[in-house]
Design an enzyme around this catalytic site. Sequence first.
Site, PDB file in Angstrom:
ATOM      1  CE  LYS A  92      22.246  20.721  16.986  1.00  0.00           C
ATOM      2  NZ  LYS A  92      23.011  21.488  17.972  1.00  0.00           N
TER       3      LYS A  92
ATOM      4  CE  LYS B 112      29.873  20.861  20.211  1.00  0.00           C
ATOM      5  NZ  LYS B 112      28.859  21.725  19.582  1.00  0.00           N
TER       6      LYS B 112
END
Length: 330
Positions: free
Chosen positions: A107, A214
């Site tokens: 991240k 997803k």
Amino acid sequence: MVPELADLLATSRVVSLPMTARFRGITVREAVLFEGPQGWTEFSPFVEYDDEEASAWLRAAVDFGWRPTPEPLRQRIPVNATVPAVPAADVARILARYPDVRTAKVKVAEPGQTLSDDVARVRAVREALGPEGRIRIDANALWNLDEAEHAIHALAPFDLEYVEQPCATIDELAELRRRVKYMDIPIAADESVRKAADPLEVARAGAADLLIVKAQPLGGIHSALRIVAAAGLPAVVSSAIDTSVGIAMGAYLAAALPDVDFDCGLGTVAMFVDDVADEPLVPVDGSIPVVRPTVSSSRLDALSADQGRTEWWRDRIRRCHRILEHSAAL
């Protein structure tokens, strides 16, 4: 088919899972589990999402709990480690939870942090994985166009596999892809797929080299498979920080794809202190199995959310269920 609301609520269990490190600004992940005819399924849209967006996640829960899964083409799914926006000194501790994993998603662009923090974190991951490891970064659409170009230049020496959702808009992604094409660093789209009114627009615009898919945000396994097929781009199946039940949904999605060219982002159960499954779907030898986990009633009891949060989620189910019923009636 939309099950009766009473059938959903009858088996619903709201759980609260403590996390090993802050991620997306949270230290506890909440989810609802239902038991359908096919087994346990999950509904866990992030709390800030509105009912319209969250209803896709309920559609996914119904898809996995009430509809047979496609025949799997593989029995295990290679996965990546997920490194939150932690200090570089904490990287080794995070990666230790992912034994034998060869890929890490890092991240970056965390609010309140700097590009120097990102560089230090990615450098620490490269040192931990060695030259053969694969590193992908995820900015969650938090850079503008010029910031993204500058950051990619700064992080390119660490041999990036791809850059996930560096900018918010499809136009920005397309322009950034044009600017960095000579660097041979692919651009991946996540939010531009799962949060878009038209998940295929990013592919039509030539704004990405691959898609992050997803299962929950896209309405379930069958819906996600249709999107990938129509887009005609390589896909990386990832999680939405699900429990093992939601991760199993993602694993069945990955197992049904014709090709899995990238390690999938389905190792995130390692981010929890505890999980609902008797045998949590954490990475072993760098992969997870394609199975429906057995959900432990004792774990459900131990991880139950308090009464206030339980009622909050049950009210959310009621509102999202009305949206699904309305859509089905059209």
